[in-house]
Design an enzyme around this catalytic site. Structure first.
Site, PDB file in Angstrom:
ATOM      1  CG  ASP A  13      -1.773  -1.247   1.339  1.00 43.13           C
ATOM      2  OD1 ASP A  13      -2.418  -1.618   0.346  1.00 43.13           O
ATOM      3  OD2 ASP A  13      -1.753  -1.867   2.418  1.00 43.13           O
ATOM      4  CG  HIS A  41      -2.560  -1.870  -8.669  1.00 44.03           C
ATOM      5  ND1 HIS A  41      -2.361  -3.230  -8.634  1.00 44.03           N
ATOM      6  CD2 HIS A  41      -2.872  -1.579  -9.945  1.00 44.03           C
ATOM      7  CE1 HIS A  41      -2.542  -3.740  -9.841  1.00 44.03           C
ATOM      8  NE2 HIS A  41      -2.857  -2.762 -10.649  1.00 44.03           N
TER       9      HIS A  41
END
EC number: 6.3.4.4
Length: 430
Positions: A13, A41
């Site tokens: 992340d 993503h």
């Protein structure tokens, strides 16, 4: 030849998708090398936000080959859903290529994931229950089903019957769960395979041919080094090699063909799931960072744990992935915090240590040693040059580069592509 690897330096992340999407503009090939649909993503393209889990970030550029490498485990149902998601929004996927050696996630993998996690009780790892780990287990046990098998009806049926016999014995005898019927899987998943059969090929040949022609290849990682099966906070890790070393085996290219390894990190730290997190914040500052940074998992929606920047973590990633360049994201999230902290080392058993412990119990006992820096209050989301940042922001970024020992190549002051500031052109340097 010019090839660049993008790898997360923390627990995932970090904004890899954003940087990968940015670097995709000059790439001819974008290839993923590990993981599955357990990691997501987020990409902003033409002012629209897209959330992808399997398909590489370069899919939005029709002139670029987008490769799902052999190191991935692919859920056919998720892939078909993601293809439809893109098609419904007018995005072509004609440039997608899927390795015929990639392993396939089937419903019994997800059931096994769930049953094993429940059986662990308080010792659970915090898996996303996507079946990733069990699929990689089958791969190592040599009973996995690959894309090439899925597309051949006779082979798929033969292998599925053999595996189901083993799995159902485990489900019913060990976990007192119901068996999965052959008919519950076969026709549905064979049909999924036929939907994306046109994309399946030997992607190792495609990528190596591109490198031989001098084309620019971008290798896109998922998760981060601290979730790497070998180098992460074991056992609180993923089931694949998320470090740069996963590129060679996960795409089928020689390691000597890699020119740059870009380590992506946030200006702070975050992670999803269980496991040690030395710099984790539980106070109002932590809450502020989570809300301003929208720290919620792309795949699970779970709130991410957040903490101060940890240079011990990123130095560990530099060593184990051979990082040559640093991409620093989300500097803007720290705006308004009066005093910022950076972890420079740990205190363990009365001694200061600079390297990341292998034992998670040792890691839990580590106390971060902090260096404090003054923050800034100015809005920096419009900044497009490093020297235009407030002096305190400049000093913060420089200190991160100094402590990690990695040269800065990009930094970002917001989620938009135009908010990424490039300091050097990696493709020109390769």
């Amino acid at each position: 030849m010019s090839s660049v690897v993008v790898v997360g330096t923390q627990w995932g992340d970090e904004g890899k998708g954003k940087i990968t999407d940015f670097l995709s503009k000059k790439a001819d090939v974008v290839a993923r090398y590990q993981g599955g649909d357990n990691a997501g993503h987020t990409i902003v393209f033409n002012n629209e936000t897209y959330k992808l889990h399997l398909i590489p970030s370069g899919i939005f550029y029709s002139d670029k080959k987008c490769v799902i490498g052999n190191g991935l485990v692919v859920n056919p149902k998720s892939l078909v859903k993601e293809l439809k998601y893109l098609h419904d929004r007018g995005v072509s996927t004609d440039n997608l290529l899927i390795s015929n050696r990639a392993h396939v996630i089937l419903p019994y993998h997800q059931l096994q994931d769930q049953l094993e996690e429940e059986a662990k009780g308080d010792a659970k790892v915090g898996t996303t229950l996507k079946g990733i780990g069990p699929c990689y287990m089958d791969k190592a046990a040599r009973i996995g089903i690959r894309m090439a098998d899925l597309l051949d009806k006779e082979t798929f049926a033969e292998k599925l019957k053999i595996v189901l016999e083993q799995k159902n014995r485990m489900f019913t005898k060990m976990y007192d769960a119901e068996a999965i019927a052959f008919d519950d899987i076969f026709e549905e998943y064979y049909a999924y395979g036929q939907e994306f059969a046109k994309y399946v090929c030997d992607t190792s040949v495609v990528v190596n041919d591109s490198l031989d022609k001098g084309e620019k290849v971008l290798f896109e990682g998922a998760q981060g080094v601290l979730l790497d099966l070998d180098h992460g906070t074991y056992p609180f890790v993923t089931s694949s090699n998320a470090s740069a070393g996963g590129v060679a085996s996960g795409v089928g290219v020689g390691p000597a063909r890699i020119d740059h390894v870009v380590g992506v990190c946030k200006a702070y730290t975050s992670r999803v799931g269980d496991g040690p997190f030395p710099t984790e914040l539980f106070d109002e500052i932590g809450h502020q960072i989570r809300e301003v940074g929208r720290e919620y998992g792309t795949t699970t929606g779970r709130p991410r744990r957040v903490g101060w920047f940890d240079s011990v973590v990123v130095r560990h990633s530099r060593r184990t992935s051979g990082l040559t360049d640093l991409s620093l994201n989300s500097i803007d999230v720290l705006t308004g915090i009066e005093t910022l902290k950076i972890c420079t080392s740990y205190e363990f058993n009365g001694k200061q240590i600079d390297e990341y412990p292998a034992s998670f119990r040792d890691l839990e006992a580590c106390v971060p040693v902090y260096e404090e820096l003054p923050g800034w209050k100015e809005d920096i989301t419009h900044i497009r040059k490093f020297e235009d940042l407030p002096i305190n922001a400049q000093n913060y970024v420089k200190r991160i580069a100094d402590l990690t020992g990695i040269s800065l190549v990009t930094f970002s002051v917001g989620p938009g592509r135009e908010q990424t500031v490039v300091l050097r052109d990696l493709y020109e340097e390769a």
